[in-house]
Design an enzyme around this catalytic site. Structure first.
Site, PDB file in Angstrom:
ATOM      1  CB  ALA A 265      -0.915   0.001   1.225  1.00  0.00           C
TER       2      ALA A 265
ATOM      3  NE  ARG B 211      -3.027   4.547 -13.631  1.00  0.00           N
ATOM      4  CZ  ARG B 211      -3.152   3.243 -13.864  1.00  0.00           C
ATOM      5  NH1 ARG B 211      -3.924   2.822 -14.838  1.00  0.00           N
ATOM      6  NH2 ARG B 211      -2.505   2.369 -13.130  1.00  0.00           N
TER       7      ARG B 211
ATOM      8  CD  GLN C 164       8.302   0.495  -1.713  1.00  0.00           C
ATOM      9  OE1 GLN C 164       7.098   0.704  -1.801  1.00  0.00           O
ATOM     10  NE2 GLN C 164       8.984  -0.154  -2.645  1.00  0.00           N
TER      11      GLN C 164
ATOM     12  CB  THR D  94       5.724  -5.275  -6.544  1.00  0.00           C
ATOM     13  OG1 THR D  94       6.356  -5.837  -7.714  1.00  0.00           O
ATOM     14  CG2 THR D  94       4.556  -4.427  -6.989  1.00  0.00           C
TER      15      THR D  94
ATOM     16  N   GLY E   4       0.887  -8.144 -15.863  1.00  0.00           N
ATOM     17  CA  GLY E   4       2.004  -9.041 -16.156  1.00  0.00           C
ATOM     18  C   GLY E   4       1.444 -10.326 -16.761  1.00  0.00           C
TER      19      GLY E   4
ATOM     20  NE  ARG F 138     -27.421  16.854  15.560  1.00  0.00           N
ATOM     21  CZ  ARG F 138     -27.327  17.980  16.279  1.00  0.00           C
ATOM     22  NH1 ARG F 138     -28.390  18.757  16.454  1.00  0.00           N
ATOM     23  NH2 ARG F 138     -26.186  18.311  16.829  1.00  0.00           N
TER      24      ARG F 138
ATOM     25  CG  ASN G 289     -49.507  14.803  21.693  1.00  0.00           C
ATOM     26  OD1 ASN G 289     -49.672  13.918  20.864  1.00  0.00           O
ATOM     27  ND2 ASN G 289     -49.634  16.089  21.420  1.00  0.00           N
TER      28      ASN G 289
ATOM     29  CB  ALA H  40     -50.677  26.569  22.102  1.00  0.00           C
TER      30      ALA H  40
END
Ligand code: UD1
Ligand code: CA
Length: 455
Positions: free
Chosen positions: A10, A16, A76, A82, A141, A333, A377, A423
């Site tokens: 990796a 690309r 690496q 490879t 290959g 959430r 409610n 209300a």
């Protein structure tokens, strides 16, 4: 297989992909590409895994470490091929059987790895390579055989016209006996068109040293599809989506349009649940049986019991119990816990709250940092005012309470059991059990006012 050690390559940049994100960290559905490769190795019973990182190594390493335990890393520094990449694993590859995988082939399966290991072991091979037959071999290959037996692998850029016509190609997956691999590394050069140390050349070296080189022809080329571009990524996503959806349908889940349904590998769904198009189910989501999910819902790492309906809604890190309905257009959430027979309706947002059985939050309401009892409610347009600009405060609402339309509950505040709010009230003080709180100015009518101003 005992002592199966896995090296995952990796380190490459993935030019690309045209991306600032390292190639192997691109996601196929909800998981990084390298994540699938690690999981396939783990499912196949790998003893140890070493990931060779290079390009943006810190980011690749940290992302993997956050997700998986017991992975070691080799760096690496320069991408010299490879073969060079595998050499960087050093002591990790000094003994045992070394399986080589690439971080950009997310579709590889544990079954294939197990099969490869069995063939490698039972044939007593020094190395076994997985090949595949393709219509369009360009870029791969080529596997060159002599009297049917392995002769060598020639890379695209080094192949002559006759070799380029060969349709059996190297998948880049192999198992080596460690001793054979290390002995071959001592002889590996970089005298080729790319000036790279090719891992593929070690097979010919091993053969010339008298080692046995086996070939396993892959049954399904899709598994070895390497992702090198965003187009490839979309193809890998489609293939993974089909694989996951097919498995779920086999287990009894109804998916009405599998091509338009995106479900992660770790998601669990019970039988007779129906998933309508446009759903994305992600992370560690678990959904019970006989639910109706979708259309158009995104559910991330949430736990949903049986017989729940969720329409056109977004749920994140939440819990929903049986016979509850959510949506359309609701947003749960993180850390929302919803009981049984609850109704969460349209344009309702819930955050970090618990809502007990039988409660109705039908429309246009925000419930944040609250503990809500049973059979409460909520009138339309209720807001729990949980944030004073500095800290978050909690609201408590007792069983059977009735919150009138357009109530503001200024937290911290408690509405005790069976209490009412009128209300349009802005509630700043606790409301005792069975009481009615009215917190709004009285209406005054100015009779004949219109005629007076227009005189
Ligand atoms: C390689 C094989 C080829 C095979 C193909 C299958 C070689 C020389 N060739 O070619 O035979 O058909 O895979 O997909 O092995 N990498 C490093 N460090 C490096 C170079 C590569 O870590 O120095 C990693 C890359 O990030 C990638 C993998 O190794 O994950 C394969 O490298 P890549 O350059 O894609 O090899 P191919 O040219 O595709
Ligand atoms: Ca490649």
């Amino acid at each position: 297989m005992e002592n199966l050690k896995v090296v995952i390559l990796a380190a490459g940049q993935g030019t690309r992909m045209r991306s600032e994100v390292p190639k192997v960290l691109h996601r196929v559905l909800d998981k990084t590409m390298v994540g699938y490769v690690i999981e396939a190795a783990q499912e196949a019973g790998a003893a140890e895994i070493c990931v060779v990182v290079g390009h943006q190594s810190a980011m690749v390493k940290n992302t993997i470490k956050d997700m998986y335990d017991n992975i070691s890393f080799a760096v690496q520094k320069e991408q010299l091929g490879t073969g060079h990449a595998v050499m960087q694993a050093g002591d990790f590859i000094k003994d045992g059987n070394i399986l080589i995988l690439c971080g950009d082939t997310p579709l590889i399966t544990a079954d294939t790895i197990v099969k490869l290991a069995d063939i490698h072991e039972s044939s007593g091979n020094s190395v076994t390579v997985v090949s595949m037959i393709v219509d369009e071999p360009t870029g791969y290959g080529r596997i060159i055989r002599e009297n049917d037996a392995f002769s060598r692998i020639v890379e695209q850029k080094d192949a002559n016209a006759e070799e380029q016509a060969v349709k059996e190609v190297n998948t880049g997956v192999y198992i080596f006996k460690a001793e054979a691999l290390n002995a071959a590394f001592k002889k590996l050069g970089n005298n080729n068109s790319q000036g790279e140390y090719y891992l593929t050349d070690t097979l010919e070296i091993i053969k010339n040293e008298g080692g046995k080189v086996g070939i396993m022809i892959a049954e399904d080329e899709k598994e070895f599809m390497g992702v090198n571009s965003k187009l490839h990524l979309s193809q890998a996503i489609a293939a993974m989506r089909d694989r996951i959806n097919t498995k779920l349908m086999t287990e009894g889940v109804t998916i009405t349009d599998p091509a338009a349904t995106y479900i992660g590998k770790d998601v669990k769904i019970g039988p007779d649940t129906i998933i309508y198009p446009g759903c994305m189910l992600e992370g560690r989501t678990e959904i019970g049986k006989s639910c109706i999910i979708g259309p158009n819902s995104r559910i991330t790492s949430s736990h949903i019991d049986d017989c729940v309906t969720i329409q056109m809604s977004v749920l994140v890190d939440s819990r929903v119990k049986s016979f509850t309905t959510v949506g359309p257009f609701a947003y749960l959430r993180p850390n929302s816990s919803i009981g049984e027979h609850v109704r969460i309706g349209d344009f309702v947002e819930i955050k970090n709250s618990s809502i007990d059985d039988g409660t109705k939050v039908s429309h246009l309401t925000y419930v944040g940092d609250s503990d809500v009892g049973k059979c409460v409610n909520f009138g339309c347009g209720t807001v729990t005012v949980n944030y004073d600009g500095k800290v978050k405060n909690r609201c408590r609402i007792g069983d059977g309470a009735f919150i009138g339309c357009n109530t503001n509950l200024i937290a911290p505040v408690e509405i005790e059991a069976r209490a009412y709010t009128a209300a349009g009230s802005t509630i700043t003080k606790n409301v005792p059990e069975d009481s009615l709180a009215i917190a709004r100015s009285r209406q005054e009518n100015k009779n004949g006012w219109r005629k007076k101003v227009n005189k």
